[in-house]
Design a protein around this motif. Structure first.
Motif, mmCIF file in Angstrom:
data_model
loop_
_atom_site.group_PDB
_atom_site.id
_atom_site.type_symbol
_atom_site.label_atom_id
_atom_site.label_comp_id
_atom_site.label_asym_id
_atom_site.label_seq_id
_atom_site.Cartn_x
_atom_site.Cartn_y
_atom_site.Cartn_z
ATOM 1 N N PRO A 801 68.219 81.885 31.010
ATOM 2 C CA PRO A 801 69.364 83.140 31.405
ATOM 3 C C PRO A 801 69.404 83.952 32.362
ATOM 4 N N THR A 802 70.441 84.070 32.537
ATOM 5 C CA THR A 802 70.613 85.604 33.093
ATOM 6 C C THR A 802 71.916 86.171 32.952
ATOM 7 N N ALA A 803 71.825 87.199 31.527
ATOM 8 C CA ALA A 803 72.754 87.863 30.640
ATOM 9 C C ALA A 803 73.063 89.019 32.295
ATOM 10 N N GLU A 804 72.188 89.439 33.121
ATOM 11 C CA GLU A 804 72.128 90.505 33.335
ATOM 12 C C GLU A 804 72.199 90.665 35.502
ATOM 13 N N SER A 805 72.581 91.498 36.060
ATOM 14 C CA SER A 805 72.849 91.453 37.296
ATOM 15 C C SER A 805 71.035 92.181 37.921
ATOM 16 N N GLY A 806 70.613 91.723 39.207
ATOM 17 C CA GLY A 806 69.564 91.956 39.818
ATOM 18 C C GLY A 806 68.389 90.523 39.842
ATOM 19 N N VAL A 807 67.272 91.321 39.895
ATOM 20 C CA VAL A 807 65.951 90.478 40.673
ATOM 21 C C VAL A 807 65.660 90.084 38.819
ATOM 22 N N TYR A 808 65.265 89.187 39.081
ATOM 23 C CA TYR A 808 64.208 88.120 37.966
ATOM 24 C C TYR A 808 62.893 88.339 38.688
#
Length: 894
Positions: A801-808
């Motif tokens: 999941p991607t709850a926030e913007s940016g680099v994972y």
């Protein structure tokens, strides 16, 4: 085994026949929600539908039998829906052991002439009308009686072989209809032979003996399907021949009643009514209907699929010293698994001397793989041998020659494509260093790790691109001419303050570098380093058609800064990947070193064994254990960190000896290369006081001119005294044990999940028993450990999941045992990004280079925009006076 096999009821032991009768009686004691028992429901089903004299006759009755068998197995999972061989008199049926069985005994299925007696008499009302369904009309009540009137002797029905082969002479498209007519006709004869209630179409299913009869009908249908050489009869799209597309009542495509919630006669019957979850709509072509159940008369065959009979198993041009595997592929058709015993002559070995095929779900085709392992010698050598495989259940013996030829380790030619645009002069997260400084410290590690026969070249780009070093063989690990030229080109790459970012130009220049020498190397790769999104032609999209190598990319910055969609697409599309650093931080150099090391592993197909971080205390030691297996033929131990030269590293082999590696030392890394030896190794690290003092002296000088440099210096030195010298130890192996990782995104917008897929193989054989997990670090630094679930042999997956913007950042870890039972670990690092404009097309790039007669009139362009109503409204909504802006533009353009 695919569950209990349906067998000749006369061949069962007395205990097995009793278990079957008990299950029938239990079916009358368990009811559907409407109150009708499992047993009485069968008669209700049969009376509400009509599937005789048409294409659905055989498949519909198969579905009926399958469903009733499942109900019987609720009370006894070991019971199957056995059959009566209608070529024999049920009163004197062969028991298969030279004797006979009287199925009409009052202890079994009751008389064949008169009202059914014995235990099954409990299923009718003893001849009494009162309380029977004939009086009440309630299907939950028993029938008044169940009568039989069998003729003398055997029924006189044709043999199995005659019925099964009755339509074989016809064209394939016509065989189904002719066979179905033949079998249904004999089925009618069997009903008539038993007589009584079974002789009547709409009360036949009041007598349990009808299921023995219909199980035999289905057995003959199954045997027709399973005939050797007639595999098409197991294909839902082919089995019904020219009747496959028929529609209407009793057709192939007509949804099966009553299970689809409709009936032909009366009202829908419980539980298949309304919006009931029990409703299931499927037709005669559904795989569960076409797949034959298991009968004791179905064939069991094993055939060689590959290599083709007569051909050898070929280990063709396998890489020297690298373990590999090839398989004998066998096709098993039947209702049971088979066991293969295997042996092979040296130097080959078999993965397992005994292999069992998968459990089939009914009569079906499964695959049996017998793996042959081979550890090659030196390049230019060859070997041969013989594999012998025996199938225990069938007696089949397969004798297959094995051959092998060995080649040198594959080579890779790489072009490093380095960004020198103006933004590279910006400060990095590392104290006192620009982004270009970090590149200078990080990229040489890639060059140092190349094999002697690999090749390396360098391209620089900003607004335009230019070759900095031609693609040349790296040469020896220490002092190789190609390495020196590439390293000099890297450190000589300087920022152009006015340079824009034309990544496409860099890709084109790399392609031009690699094209002339591509045939001289086994693989070619392009590695792009950049810190900004495209601001000049050519774009990545414009250059994509010229790229014919795998592309790996390293991005220094955030998704908003890089707009990495196009770069990620071209990397993923060529078999490479993109690694992003995210927001600048103090670990930029260490992270970039990791990235360059991993990209090299990706380009050269090396495996990352372990990659831990830590601190080495001053005056103390740190021991980092790592595991190598027999599949690992060489290992590179990388010690990374800004103060790496201040660390001593000793490698202890599994046998306790101290290794003597080839070692390369640079400012920010150490590389130690050793030959592989299976077992637990130890990297013992300690601090070299003299080298640490030198590094601290240089750090003091570097920070002297910085604002608050003294404070920063004291903080760093205090941290080293308190915690030790920071490091990352990365172990890479030239190995046959591979962890592959792929990340895919359906959308790059925040909230859209990313799919992570990992593949794990040893010598090409899938490893399924390993534990695979991902440590996911989000843009704000929070971490989550996510286990990957097995999808199929050797393949694992999870949705992130991607709850926030940016680099994972996604660190994938796998551990388990290899094919030889030796413990292993593997790691791979990947990144992906989501951002607010992630799915938008890249911004328009205008070529800034002068073009005679095509110069942009900026003043006229701005004034034209300010005359547009939409632009004016947009400015006004943001409380900007468009007229004032226009006046400013006119003033500035005078």
């Amino acid at each position: 085994m695919a569950g209990p096999v349906r067998r000749n009821i006369a061949h069962l032991t007395p205990a097995e026949r009793q278990a079957f009768i008990d299950a029938l009686l239990q079916a009358d004691l368990h009811a559907f929600p409407g109150g009708v028992s499992y047993w009485d429901k069968q008669d209700e089903i049969h009376q509400s539908t009509h599937n005789h004299g048409g294409n659905s006759f055989l498949p519909w009755h198969r579905e009926l039998c399958n469903r009733f068998e499942a109900l019987l197995q609720q009370s006894n999972p070991d019971v199957a829906l056995h059959y009566w061989d209608w070529t024999q008199d049920p009163r004197a049926a062969s028991d298969g052991q030279g004797g006979t069985v009287d199925l009409s005994s009052s202890t079994l299925f009751g008389t064949m002439n008169g009202m059914v007696d014995g235990p099954l008499a409990a299923l009718h009302n003893g001849g009494v009308l009162a309380g029977s369904r004939e009086q009440t009309g309630n299907p939950a009540d028993p029938p008044q009686s169940v009568q039989r009137n069998a003729g003398a002797g055997a029924p006189g029905i044709s043999s199995d072989a005659s019925i099964i082969g009755s339509a074989d002479a016809l064209p394939r498209a016509q065989q189904w209809e002719a066979f179905r007519n033949e079998l249904e006709g004999w089925h009618g004869s069997a009903h008539g032979y038993v007589g009584g209630d079974i002789g009547g179409q709409h009360q036949a299913f009041e007598d349990p003996f009808v299921f023995l009869l219909h199980s035999n009908v289905d057995r003959l249908f199954a045997m027709w399907q399973a005939q050797p050489g007639q595999e098409w009869r197991l294909d839902p799209d082919q089995v019904y021949g020219d009747q496959s597309g028929t529609t209407g009542q009793g057709s192939i495509l007509d949804p099966m009643q009553p299970w689809n919630g409709t009936v032909q006669f009366g009202s829908p019957i419980d539980p298949w009514v309304g919006a009931s979850p029990s409703i299931e709509s499927k037709n005669c072509r559904h795989p569960s209907v076409v797949r034959p159940p298991c009968y004791d008369t179905l064939p069991l065959t094993v055939d060689q699929v590959s290599p083709t009979v007569g051909d050898p198993i070929r280990f063709l041009d396998v890489i020297e010293h690298l373990p590999t595997a090839r398989a004998l592929r066998l096709r098993v058709r039947g209702c049971t698994e088979v066991t293969a015993t295997a042996s092979v002559t040296a130097p080959f070995t078999v993965l397992s001397a005994s292999v069992t095929s998968p459990h089939p779900a009914g009569f079906e085709t499964t695959e049996l793989l017998v793996w042959v392992l081979y550890t090659p010698g030196a390049a230019g050598s060859s070997d041969s041998g013989t594999l012998t495989v025996t199938i225990t259940e069938t007696g089949d013996v397969f004798t297959v020659p094995v051959t092998a030829t060995v080649v040198a380790n594959p080579t890779v030619a790489t072009s490093l494509v380095l960004d020198r645009s103006g933004s590279m002069s910006a400060t990095s997260g590392l104290l006192g260093k620009t982004r270009m400084d970090v590149l200078h410290d990080s990229a040489p590690l890639f060059v140092a790790l190349l094999d002697d026969n690999d090749a390396i070249g360098v391209v620089r780009f900003d607004t335009d691109a230019a070759e900095a070093a031609p693609v040349t063989d790296a040469g020896p690990m220490i002092g190789g001419a190609g390495r020196l030229a590439a390293s000099t080109a890297v450190t000589g790459t300087l920022t152009n303050p006015n340079g824009l970012t034309a990544i496409g130009d860099g890709l084109e220049s790399a392609a031009a570098q690699l094209a002339p020498i591509a045939m001289d190397y086994d693989h070619i790769a392009t590695v792009v380093f950049t810190d900004g999104h495209e601001t000049a032609d050519k774009t990545i999209a414009a250059a994509a058609s010229s790229v014919h190598s795998r592309v790996f990319a390293i991005g220094l910055g955030t998704a908003d800064q890089l707009n990495p969609g196009a770069l990620s697409d071209i990397a993923n599309g060529t078999g490479g990947y993109l690694l992003l650093t995210g927001n600048p931080g103090a670990d930029d150099q260490l992270l970039l070193q990791k990235y360059f090391a991993q990209v090299l592993a990706g380009a050269t197909n090396a495996a990352i064994v372990v990659d831990p971080d830590g601190f080495v205390p001053v005056g103390g030691k740190v021991v980092v254990p790592f595991l190598l297996t027999a599949a690992d033929i060489r290992a590179d131990v990388l010690v990374l960190g800004e103060a790496a030269r201040a660390l001593r590293v000793e490698l202890i082999a599994p046998d306790g000896s101290t290794a003597s590696p080839v070692e390369v030392v640079d400012e920010a890394y150490r590389v130690l290369r050793v030959a592989g030896q299976a077992g637990e190794w130890q990297a013992v690290m300690s601090v070299d006081d003299r080298q640490l003092d030198n590094w601290i002296t240089e750090l003091r000088k570097r920070l002297a001119d910085r604002k608050r440099g003294g404070q920063l210096f004291e903080r760093i030195v205090t941290g080293i005294k308190a915690n030790g010298v920071p490091f990352t130890l990365s172990v890479q192996a030239r190995s046959a044990l591979r962890l592959g990782v792929a990340l895919s995104q359906g959308s790059r917008l925040p909230g859209a999940p990313a799919k992570l897929t990992a593949t794990l193989t040893d010598s090409g054989i899938p490893l399924s028993s390993a534990a695979v997990s991902a440590v996911v670090t989000g843009p704000s630094g929070g971490q989550a450990v996510m286990p990957l679930s097995g999808q199929e042999p050797g393949i694992f997956a999870v949705s992130i999941p991607t709850a926030e913007s940016g680099v994972y950042r996604v660190l994938v870890r796998a551990s388990g045992a290899d094919l030889r039972g030796t413990a292993f670990t593997r790691e791979e690092l990947r990144t992906f990004a989501v951002w607010a404009r992630g799915d938008e097309a890249p911004p328009l790039v205008i070529d800034p280079r002068p073009r005679p007669g095509h110069d942009l009139d900026g003043c006229a362009f701005l004034l034209c925009l300010l005359e547009n109503d939409g632009v004016r409204r947009l400015l006004e909504r943001n409380k900007i006076d468009p007229d004032r802006v226009a006046a400013c533009v006119k003033s500035a353009c005078r």
